[in-house]
Design an enzyme around this catalytic site. Structure first.
Site, PDB file in Angstrom:
ATOM      1  N   LYS A 156      -8.908   3.737  -3.279  1.00 27.41           N
ATOM      2  CA  LYS A 156      -9.480   3.171  -2.059  1.00 27.41           C
ATOM      3  C   LYS A 156     -10.824   3.830  -1.747  1.00 27.41           C
ATOM      4  O   LYS A 156     -10.938   5.056  -1.694  1.00 27.41           O
ATOM      5  CB  LYS A 156      -8.516   3.354  -0.887  1.00 27.41           C
ATOM      6  CG  LYS A 156      -8.942   2.612   0.382  1.00 27.41           C
ATOM      7  CD  LYS A 156      -7.880   2.744   1.468  1.00 27.41           C
ATOM      8  CE  LYS A 156      -8.268   1.971   2.715  1.00 27.41           C
ATOM      9  NZ  LYS A 156      -7.271   2.114   3.806  1.00 27.41           N
TER      10      LYS A 156
ATOM     11  N   GLU B   9       0.832  -1.202   0.000  1.00 26.13           N
ATOM     12  CA  GLU B   9       0.000   0.000   0.000  1.00 26.13           C
ATOM     13  C   GLU B   9       0.869   1.256   0.000  1.00 26.13           C
ATOM     14  O   GLU B   9       1.849   1.348   0.745  1.00 26.13           O
ATOM     15  CB  GLU B   9      -0.895  -0.001   1.239  1.00 26.13           C
ATOM     16  CG  GLU B   9      -1.772   1.232   1.394  1.00 26.13           C
ATOM     17  CD  GLU B   9      -2.647   1.191   2.634  1.00 26.13           C
ATOM     18  OE1 GLU B   9      -3.607   1.976   2.704  1.00 26.13           O
ATOM     19  OE2 GLU B   9      -2.372   0.369   3.542  1.00 26.13           O
TER      20      GLU B   9
ATOM     21  N   CYS C  25      -5.734  -2.532   1.855  1.00 23.97           N
ATOM     22  CA  CYS C  25      -5.784  -2.513   3.311  1.00 23.97           C
ATOM     23  C   CYS C  25      -7.193  -2.789   3.855  1.00 23.97           C
ATOM     24  O   CYS C  25      -7.743  -3.858   3.633  1.00 23.97           O
ATOM     25  CB  CYS C  25      -5.222  -1.189   3.810  1.00 23.97           C
ATOM     26  SG  CYS C  25      -4.810  -1.152   5.572  1.00 23.97           S
TER      27      CYS C  25
END
Length: 350
Positions: free
Chosen positions: A131, A46, A165
């Site tokens: 994200k 990430e 994540c």
């Protein structure tokens, strides 16, 4: 049915912290190294470029203006020269690349996203995902993404999907990929993710939490997993500790470190595991092993009730403005692939 057998690599490495150009150069070298060892897919953690904003966990926002400016200035465009270097490395080495990066935009000097791209072995960007929801203190750094990147890339080495994540905690995000025939799932994580002072004994356990979430998806979707975590080296540690804040140093020294590892379609660990040292982990995935577990429960096949559950995913790319064709300034409209003009496509996985 004869599915591919593929060697994959997961980079468990530190960025050159908050230095996009140097980190991209390091990424290119790591892609070349993994390719020399026979990897066909190379995954990065990430926000590998330019590094994860751990500082947002260490200090209140009023103390982080300099860090934020540094992060913004080292965030990169998805169609910029830094990404072109990654694409070139993928093409030269004939490998697929999954890269986590902090994404900037030409329509704002301060808006950035926590993003991921999957690059094909020909250098083309196969998927670009932002994200959906920045997690906890990440909200003070990154903007919320959209559903445009909830896609699986159908390639010669299998069907590749990726989430960033905490998105791996979202059952619907994971299901959206499973429902597109995903076979290799990439989950990208930071090196550390502090939530409390270590002395409390109640800090977030990256090792356990990441393993539970990634293992759950592999077991439910019957896919191979690349659980790809970052690494904090001395340079990154020293940069964050330079303020002389003793509490910050305690957090950096004692927060649990995340691990990089691989999972089979039952959720079991296979291949290399890296945690305390920097390097590249490798594993071999025989995608034929995805078939037998589907006999037990195929959540996107017979083992579901589509007459009861109805899931719809909106994959429009969000944009800050819409220009009408008859607008006198329409010719000055930024390119759609830079600002994310709405994509009318959507999928109904029910």
């Amino acid at each position: 049915m004869n599915l591919p057998i593929v060697k994959v690599a997961a980079v468990h490495a530190a960025p050159v912290y908050m230095d996009a150009a140097a980190t991209v150069s390091k990424a290119v070298a790591l892609i070349e190294e993994a390719a020399r060892h026979g990897a066909e897919l190379v995954a990065f953690p990430e926000s590998f470029v330019p590094g994860f904003p751990v500082w947002a966990a260490l200090w209140a926002p009023i103390y982080n203006h300099d860090w934020f400016r540094r992060m913004v200035s080292n965030s990169i465009l998805v169609n910029g020269p830094e990404m072109a270097q990654i694409q070139g490395a993928a093409r030269r080495n004939g490998v697929f690349v999954s890269l986590g990066f902090s994404e900037s935009t030409e329509v704002s000097v301060g808006c950035i996203w926590n993003s991921n791209v999957i690059v094909g072995d020909d250098g083309a960007i196969l998927n670009h995902h932002r994200k959906l929801v920045p997690t906890f203190y990440e909200k003070m750094v990154w903007a919320a993404g959209d559903g445009h990147g909830l896609r699986v890339s159908d390639t010669r080495i299998g069907r590749l999907g990726a989430l960033i994540c905490g998105e791996n905690t979202n059952p619907l995000a994971r299901y959206s990929l499973a429902a597109q025939g995903e076979q290799i799932h990439i989950s990208a994580w930071p090196a550390i993710w502090p939530t409390r002072m270590p002395s409390s004994g109640m800090n977030f356990d990256n090792l356990a939490a990441n393993r539970i979430r990634a293992g759950g998806h592999s077991f439910e979707a019957k896919v191979f997993g690349i659980l790809n975590a970052g690494f904090m080296d001395k340079t990154m540690f020293d940069a964050l500790a330079a303020s002389g804040d003793h509490q910050a140093v305690e957090v950096l020294e004692n927060t649990p470190r995340a691990a990089t590892q691989f999972l089979d379609p039952t959720g079991a660990v296979i291949g290399d595991t890296l945690q305390a040292e920097e390097g590249i982990a490798y594993a071999t995935f025989d995608l034929n092993d995805c078939i037998e577990p589907k006999q037990f429960h195929d959540i996107v096949g017979y083992y579901n009730r589509f007459d009861i559950f109805n899931v719809e995913i909106d994959r429009r790319r969000l944009a800050p403005v819409k220009f009408s064709p008859d607008n006198a300034n329409a010719k000055a409209e930024p390119r759609g692939d830079r600002i994310g003009i709405a994509d009318p496509t959507s999928i109904d996985v029910a």
